[in-house]
Design a protein around this motif. Structure first.
Motif, PDB file in Angstrom:
ATOM      1  N   TRP A   1       0.930  -1.258   0.109  1.00  0.00           N
ATOM      2  CA  TRP A   1       0.137  -0.471  -0.417  1.00  0.00           C
ATOM      3  C   TRP A   1       1.613   1.509  -0.140  1.00  0.00           C
ATOM      4  CZ3 TRP A   1      -4.797   0.916  -0.805  1.00  0.00           C
ATOM      5  CH2 TRP A   1      -5.394  -0.684  -1.210  1.00  0.00           C
TER       6      TRP A   1
ATOM      7  N   TYR B   1       2.645   1.855  -3.744  1.00  0.00           N
ATOM      8  CA  TYR B   1       1.440   1.259  -4.464  1.00  0.00           C
ATOM      9  C   TYR B   1       0.892   3.401  -4.131  1.00  0.00           C
ATOM     10  CZ  TYR B   1      -3.591   1.508  -6.189  1.00  0.00           C
ATOM     11  OH  TYR B   1      -4.314   1.956  -7.506  1.00  0.00           O
TER      12      TYR B   1
ATOM     13  N   GLU C   1       1.975 -13.948  -9.856  1.00  0.00           N
ATOM     14  CA  GLU C   1       0.777 -12.826  -9.711  1.00  0.00           C
ATOM     15  C   GLU C   1       1.041 -11.654  -9.034  1.00  0.00           C
ATOM     16  OE1 GLU C   1      -2.394 -14.295 -11.912  1.00  0.00           O
ATOM     17  OE2 GLU C   1      -1.208 -16.056 -12.735  1.00  0.00           O
ATOM     18  N   TYR C   2       1.613 -11.625  -7.952  1.00  0.00           N
ATOM     19  CA  TYR C   2       1.935 -10.711  -6.829  1.00  0.00           C
ATOM     20  C   TYR C   2       1.766  -9.139  -8.154  1.00  0.00           C
ATOM     21  CZ  TYR C   2       3.039  -7.378  -3.786  1.00  0.00           C
ATOM     22  OH  TYR C   2       3.924  -5.994  -3.611  1.00  0.00           O
TER      23      TYR C   2
ATOM     24  N   SER D   1      -0.691  -2.852  -6.522  1.00  0.00           N
ATOM     25  CA  SER D   1      -1.945  -3.015  -6.932  1.00  0.00           C
ATOM     26  C   SER D   1      -3.111  -2.748  -4.929  1.00  0.00           C
ATOM     27  CB  SER D   1      -2.438  -3.282  -8.070  1.00  0.00           C
ATOM     28  OG  SER D   1      -2.391  -5.023  -7.569  1.00  0.00           O
ATOM     29  N   PRO D   2      -3.580  -2.537  -5.288  1.00  0.00           N
ATOM     30  CA  PRO D   2      -4.403  -3.151  -3.954  1.00  0.00           C
ATOM     31  C   PRO D   2      -4.816  -4.448  -3.297  1.00  0.00           C
ATOM     32  CG  PRO D   2      -5.310  -1.494  -4.619  1.00  0.00           C
ATOM     33  CD  PRO D   2      -4.320  -1.748  -5.996  1.00  0.00           C
ATOM     34  N   LEU D   3      -4.960  -5.473  -5.328  1.00  0.00           N
ATOM     35  CA  LEU D   3      -5.327  -6.827  -5.145  1.00  0.00           C
ATOM     36  C   LEU D   3      -3.868  -7.467  -4.472  1.00  0.00           C
ATOM     37  CD1 LEU D   3      -6.691  -9.816  -5.965  1.00  0.00           C
ATOM     38  CD2 LEU D   3      -6.161  -9.144  -8.119  1.00  0.00           C
ATOM     39  N   GLY D   4      -3.164  -6.852  -5.309  1.00  0.00           N
ATOM     40  CA  GLY D   4      -1.521  -7.301  -4.930  1.00  0.00           C
ATOM     41  C   GLY D   4      -1.420  -7.620  -3.222  1.00  0.00           C
ATOM     42  N   SER D   5      -1.982  -6.418  -2.479  1.00  0.00           N
ATOM     43  CA  SER D   5      -1.641  -6.385  -1.198  1.00  0.00           C
ATOM     44  C   SER D   5      -2.268  -7.620  -0.726  1.00  0.00           C
ATOM     45  CB  SER D   5      -1.894  -5.110  -1.279  1.00  0.00           C
ATOM     46  OG  SER D   5      -3.586  -4.973  -0.763  1.00  0.00           O
ATOM     47  N   PHE D   6      -3.472  -7.677  -0.744  1.00  0.00           N
ATOM     48  CA  PHE D   6      -4.031  -9.668  -0.478  1.00  0.00           C
ATOM     49  C   PHE D   6      -3.442 -10.897  -0.941  1.00  0.00           C
ATOM     50  CE2 PHE D   6      -7.121  -5.950  -0.504  1.00  0.00           C
ATOM     51  CZ  PHE D   6      -7.581  -5.883   1.509  1.00  0.00           C
ATOM     52  N   LEU D   7      -2.827 -10.402  -2.232  1.00  0.00           N
ATOM     53  CA  LEU D   7      -2.057 -11.344  -1.762  1.00  0.00           C
ATOM     54  C   LEU D   7      -0.496 -11.686  -1.711  1.00  0.00           C
ATOM     55  CD1 LEU D   7      -2.471 -11.656  -6.441  1.00  0.00           C
ATOM     56  CD2 LEU D   7      -3.315 -13.669  -4.502  1.00  0.00           C
TER      57      LEU D   7
END
Length: 83
Positions: free
Chosen positions: A25, A28, A47-48, A51-57
């Motif tokens: 974050w 980002y 797939e990391y 990005s916001p989705l990448g933070s959860f991954l």
């Protein structure tokens, strides 16, 4: 002294997963830690992305990676430590 593998795994998993989550974050929005994440996280975790989705991954992968590593360390330590 015996280590508790489950407790150590959860603790390190939370620290590493949380670190990746927060750093993603920060990167980002500010660019802070971008090189660290590109070199380390992108090369290890599929797939990391930064990005916001990448933070959860990163949170998921980091927790899993930290948990397994700490669990193995505790199990091996308990096996080889002198009682």
């Amino acid at each position: 002294m015996k280590l508790k593998p489950l407790s150590l795994g959860i603790a390190l998993g939370l620290v590493w997963g949380g670190s990746l989550f927060i750093t993603t974050w920060l990167s980002y929005y500010t660019g802070y830690g971008k090189l660290f994440l590109e070199v380390l996280a992108k090369s290890i975790y599929p797939e990391y992305t930064i990005s916001p989705l990448g933070s959860f991954l990163g949170l998921f992968y980091g927790f899993f990676d930290g948990f397994v590593s700490a669990w193995l360390i505790a199990v091996i330590y308990n096996k080889i430590s002198i009682k």
